[in-house]
Enzyme design. Structure first.
Site, PDB file in Angstrom:
ATOM      1  CE1 TYR A 128       3.022  -4.761  10.968  1.00 33.11           C
ATOM      2  CE2 TYR A 128       1.171  -3.868  12.201  1.00 33.11           C
ATOM      3  CZ  TYR A 128       2.161  -3.716  11.253  1.00 33.11           C
ATOM      4  OH  TYR A 128       2.287  -2.521  10.592  1.00 33.11           O
ATOM      5  NE  ARG A 167       2.686 -11.562  -5.496  1.00 29.79           N
ATOM      6  CZ  ARG A 167       2.850 -12.334  -4.421  1.00 29.79           C
ATOM      7  NH1 ARG A 167       3.324 -13.554  -4.539  1.00 29.79           N
ATOM      8  NH2 ARG A 167       2.567 -11.897  -3.208  1.00 29.79           N
ATOM      9  CD  GLN A 186      -2.501   1.449   2.627  1.00 30.01           C
ATOM     10  OE1 GLN A 186      -2.042   0.913   3.638  1.00 30.01           O
ATOM     11  NE2 GLN A 186      -3.527   2.266   2.669  1.00 30.01           N
ATOM     12  CG  ASP A 224       6.821  -6.926  -3.112  1.00 28.81           C
ATOM     13  OD1 ASP A 224       6.618  -8.078  -2.679  1.00 28.81           O
ATOM     14  OD2 ASP A 224       6.294  -5.916  -2.617  1.00 28.81           O
TER      15      ASP A 224
HETATM   16  C1  AKB Z   1      -2.578  -2.518  10.399  1.00 30.97           C
HETATM   17  O1  AKB Z   1      -3.775  -2.221  10.532  1.00 30.97           O
HETATM   18  O2  AKB Z   1      -2.084  -3.595  10.741  1.00 30.97           O
HETATM   19  C2  AKB Z   1      -1.654  -1.463   9.820  1.00 30.97           C
HETATM   20  C3  AKB Z   1      -0.973  -0.709  10.912  1.00 30.97           C
HETATM   21  C4  AKB Z   1      -1.760   0.183  11.771  1.00 30.97           C
HETATM   22  O3  AKB Z   1       0.200  -0.847  11.077  1.00 30.97           O
HETATM   23  N1  AKB Z   1      -2.372  -0.578   8.982  1.00 30.97           N
END
Ligand code: AKB
Length: 310
Positions: free
Chosen positions: A141, A38, A14, A36
């Site tokens: 994450y 791809r 994005q 990347d």
């Molecule tokens: C997500 O929603 O995981 C990302 C972010 C806030 O890092 N857009």
């Protein structure tokens, strides 16, 4: 400036799609090499296929193009990351370590690394979240990005690597699709509003999150990378604010332009992730250190999104 050669990893995402174009305008098309897993949907300059786990491949690209700066955007985001936590950890962490180690070995002059509001957790103050506080993220994450911030700081202090980072809020833009995040609703809603005049939101109506418009996001990144090194007092990652809104507030702003637009709320697992994040951010250190100031509020974002997507 003209001599910079930039390598961007994870450039098909994005932010990468838009940032690559901005950097190509600034430095010249041939000075920005995107990469990347791809080929990109639309090629706007030199592109290489690279897996961020391939450290030899990364170093050969640095040699091939005599790279001076790296933008490391490859990551698995909050929602998708929960589907396979170990793989998310591997890609997010090993990818970063490959970049940091190659950065030191190949004497890269500047590295950009995006962190996120996902490093915040239930114990973090929700309103005007300060630069430093209790950060106990609930997603893999978030855990990986928090660890990564500390590795960036460590490589700067220990090896002098000039790594710069911001904690991106949810990014909203018309140029590219969002993928795998919890804030993706704020992009999807515009496409659905224009196509079908209705949207089913996976977050609750009153879930307030920090967001930023793509133009501000790109400008913040470029301004941070342009700043003089000795002005930067934060080497983990800077808090960065654009605006904050809820799905209901966004929907009512869209309704001003598309009167028949309807929204319904069917929250899924992403609601718990969103509820663990902050509502608003104190970015006063970014403002002080490198003169950061956002330009877009919710009203302007909505109008600009619809004008472009139409
Ligand atoms: C997500 O929603 O995981 C990302 C972010 C806030 O890092 N857009």
């Amino acid at each position: 400036m003209a001599a910079e050669k930039i390598l961007m990893l994870g450039a098909n995402g994005q932010i990468g799609t838009v940032l690559a174009r901005a950097l190509r305008e600034k430095f010249g098309v041939e000075s920005v090499i995107t990469s990347d897993l791809r080929e990109p949907d639309q090629q706007s300059g030199p592109h290489e296929i690279l897996n961020v786990l391939d450290s030899d491949g990364l170093k050969s690209l640095i040699d091939k193009y005599q790279v001076t700066q790296i933008y490391h955007l490859a990551a698995i985001l909050s929602a998708r990351g929960e589907k396979d936590p170990m793989n998310t950890w591997k890609i997010n962490m090993d990818g970063l370590m490959n970049v940091l180690n190659a950065g030191v070995e190949k004497k890269i002059t500047r590295v950009f690394y995006p962190s996120t509001i996902a490093i915040f957790g239930p114990s973090t103050p929700k309103k005007m979240t300060p630069q430093e506080s209790s950060f106990i993220p609930t997603t893999v994450y978030g855990i990986s990005k928090l660890a990564a911030e500390n590795w960036c700081n460590y490589y700067h202090k220990r090896y002098g690597l000039d790594v710069r980072s911001v904690r991106y809020p949810g990014v909203v833009g018309w140029q590219s699709e969002a993928g795998g995040g919890t804030t993706d609703y704020a992009v999807e809603i515009f496409h659905e509003a224009l196509k079908h005049k209705k949207y089913t939101c996976f977050l609750e109506a009153d879930t307030r999150l920090p967001m930023i418009y793509m133009d501000d996001c790109i400008r913040a990144t470029v301004e941070l990378m342009d700043a003089e090194s000795d002005k930067l007092t934060v080497r983990t990652s800077y808090n960065l604010a654009g605006m904050s809104f809820t799905p209901a507030e966004l929907a009512s702003e869209i309704k001003k332009h598309i009167p028949g637009f309807e929204i319904q709320y069917v929250p899924d697992f992403r609601q718990a992730i969103a509820a663990s994040w902050s509502e608003s951010i104190d970015d006063s250190i970014a403002r002080k250190d490198w003169d950061w100031k956002p330009e877009f509020d919710l009203e302007r974002l909505t109008k600009d999104m619809l004008d472009h997507l139409r």
